[in-house]
Design a protein around this motif. Structure first.
Motif, short mmCIF file in Angstrom:
data_model
loop_
_atom_site.label_atom_id
_atom_site.label_comp_id
_atom_site.label_asym_id
_atom_site.label_seq_id
_atom_site.Cartn_x
_atom_site.Cartn_y
_atom_site.Cartn_z
N UNK A 207 0.80 -0.75 -0.43
CA UNK A 207 -0.16 0.01 -0.24
C UNK A 207 0.84 1.90 0.19
N UNK A 208 2.10 0.94 1.06
CA UNK A 208 2.68 2.51 0.72
C UNK A 208 3.66 2.77 -0.25
N UNK A 209 3.57 1.63 -0.80
CA UNK A 209 4.55 1.86 -2.66
C UNK A 209 3.86 1.71 -3.15
N UNK A 242 6.51 6.36 5.40
CA UNK A 242 5.30 5.38 5.40
C UNK A 242 5.79 4.01 5.91
N UNK A 243 7.16 4.57 6.09
CA UNK A 243 7.70 2.87 5.96
C UNK A 243 9.23 3.55 7.48
N UNK A 244 9.68 1.89 7.40
CA UNK A 244 11.60 2.54 7.67
C UNK A 244 12.53 3.03 6.66
N UNK A 245 12.42 2.85 5.51
CA UNK A 245 13.05 2.58 4.31
C UNK A 245 12.68 2.54 2.70
N UNK A 283 9.65 -0.70 2.30
CA UNK A 283 10.18 -1.62 3.46
C UNK A 283 9.56 -0.67 4.73
N UNK A 284 8.34 -1.43 5.29
CA UNK A 284 7.87 -1.26 6.75
C UNK A 284 8.17 -0.86 7.66
N UNK A 286 8.17 -2.60 10.11
CA UNK A 286 9.00 -3.87 10.76
C UNK A 286 9.75 -4.57 10.04
N UNK A 287 10.26 -3.94 8.57
CA UNK A 287 11.25 -4.47 7.71
C UNK A 287 10.67 -5.43 6.66
N UNK A 288 9.12 -5.38 6.10
CA UNK A 288 8.85 -6.40 5.05
C UNK A 288 9.24 -5.26 4.03
N UNK A 289 9.34 -5.87 2.84
CA UNK A 289 9.39 -5.07 1.74
C UNK A 289 8.35 -5.02 0.72
N UNK A 290 7.97 -4.24 -0.24
CA UNK A 290 7.22 -4.69 -1.43
C UNK A 290 8.39 -4.83 -2.50
#
Ligand code: GLY
Ligand code: MN
Length: 462
Positions: A207-209, A242-245, A283-284, A286-290
């Motif tokens: 969603x952030x992507x 929206x995320x970490x990076x 990358x959220x 929580x470190x999960x990436x699209x």
């Protein structure tokens, strides 16, 4: 300066939403290595230059098993005499003003900000916590105390702990490498199937992507006035908000740069009339990436040739996505996509048919260049060390998340194609969850068809 400061210890903290999932993962790990001591470090800071470091990113397996993301930390699973393991996480405690640590540059909280106390971290993570400054010594003592216990470490993240395990166990180097490799391979195998909490993280990443891609389209005018770097910066801003990076270096490839598969220099011109291949993922926290790619006409409308090439890649992606379902082989979606691309290349007269022969000889690969997808999760190329029989030679099962990303690339200097093809590169990439009865496209919010893209771009730029 050392006194007169309030006690800020926080009481009544709840376990994080991730902690029960991390506990379940530790339980599965424990069951796989009965009687062994397991050491999973988070990793250390890496010097960028002189006295500045790269931003820290904890090792994926450590995050997976703890939910924690702090540097110089380690999770140790100590085997219990009556079976199972006792888990403890070694973290840096708070620094205090009484002994002066608070003011020390590097890790004093005046410089780096407040950390959780060990009591706070224990409540949030649902794990016993210990002081990480004693981790090496306590680990060495435990190893020496009972040489009958095998110690395995997730090697390569913390040199000091690697050395402690080697020295204290006095292990034969080759046997040690094998023990450690088994631990890593097992964890990558476990991570192939995402639990419901992880799937939710992946939805958030997608969603952030999608929002980041929308930002880019809105700002294409500024990119045209500057360079691909504007696109990189625009997407990065969204990733940080929206995320970490970003989960990997954004590929912001305008015009012929799209034919360089990992174009991350991003210093080229953005010209109306050409295509922009944007491959980027948030990358959220929580470190999960699209990991999503769209190839967009910079001025909002595809030319006839761009459309022809785009639609071939789109059809190949559709065929690939249709081949993602439980029980299908991991290789099936790649083969389905390649078949469509080979047929199209023959139809256009770029390769001599029949398509069967082209595929048999792999002739299409001159223009398709890469595999059609990979697992996705904490790493962009997730679970890369899982066993071949569990990944590339395996069947898909619900909970797996993978990319389907066919492409066609015509290099500027490729004399085998007519001149108008040269310098055109198209890739379309989506993040696909294997469900009980088929699949779900987690990145479907971003349009993919020619008409959908033109309409979407038009609505954002008017
Ligand atoms: N997104 C880059 C890759 O999959 O290699
Ligand atoms: Mn990818």
């Amino acid at each position: 300066m050392r006194s007169g400061w309030a006690d800020t210890e926080r009481d009544g903290l709840e376990p994080s939403a991730q902690s029960p999932y991390a506990a379940k993962r530790r339980k599965a790990l424990s069951a796989a290595f009965p009687g062994d001591r397991l050491v999973i470090p988070s990793g250390n800071l890496k010097v960028r230059s002189n006295d500045t470091d790269y931003p820290f990113r904890a090792s994926c397996d450590y995050v997976y098993l703890t939910g924690d993301q702090t540097e110089n930390s380690v999770l140790i699973l100590e085997p219990k005499a009556d079976g199972g393991h006792e888990a403890a996480i070694y973290l840096l405690p708070r620094s205090n003003r009484e002994d002066g640590e608070f003011w020390l540059s590097g890790y004093g909280e005046l410089w780096v900000g407040r950390r959780n106390s060990l009591t706070e971290a224990a409540a949030i993570l649902g794990l016993a916590t210990r002081d990480s400054r004693q981790a090496a010594e306590q680990l060495a003592e435990a190893i020496v105390a009972d040489q009958g216990v095998v110690t395995r470490i997730l090697r390569g993240h913390d040199e000091q702990l690697d050395a402690v395990v080697d020295l204290a166990s006095g292990r034969d180097e080759r046997a040690a490498a094998e023990l450690d490799e088994e631990l890593k391979v097992f964890l990558h195998g476990m991570r192939l199937v995402k639990d419901e909490w992880e799937i939710e993280q992946m939805r958030r990443a997608c969603a952030a992507t999608a929002t980041g891609f929308t930002d880019v389209v809105r700002e294409l005018g500024q990119a045209i006035a500057t360079s691909e770097r504007w696109i990189e910066g625009t997407f990065y801003r969204r990733a940080r908000v929206e995320g970490n990076d970003v989960g990997y270096g954004s590929i912001c490839a305008a015009g012929p740069h799209a034919t360089t598969l990992h174009w991350v220099r991003n210093d080229g011109a953005v010209r109306p009339g050409e295509l922009l291949l944007l491959d980027a993922g948030v990358e959220t926290d929580t470190l999960y990436t699209a990991d999503v790619t769209r190839t967009l006409p910079i001025d909002g409308r595809f030319s006839e040739l761009q459309k022809k090439i785009y639609e071939a890649v789109y059809d190949a992606q559709e065929a690939g996505i249709a081949a993602v379902r439980p029980g299908a082989r991991f290789r099936d979606f790649h083969e389905a996509s390649q078949r469509v691309l080979a047929e199209r290349l023959v139809e256009w007269g770029l390769l001599e048919g029949p398509a069967e022969r082209v595929i048999e000889l792999g002739l299409q690969r001159r223009y398709t260049l890469h595999g059609t997808g990979h697992m996705l999760g904490l790493d962009v190329h997730d679970c890369a060390d899982a066993r071949t029989e569990d990944y590339v030679d395996a069947q898909l099962v619900p909970g797996m998340i993978l990319t389907v990303e066919p492409g066609l690339y015509f290099q500027l200097d490729d004399l085998t194609v007519p001149e108008e093809y040269r310098g055109v590169g198209v890739r379309i990439e989506d993040d696909i969850l294997v469900t009980a009865d088929g699949n779900e496209n987690l990145s479907a919010a971003l349009p993919r068809t020619v008409a959908g893209i033109e309409q979407w771009m038009g609505s954002l730029r008017d």
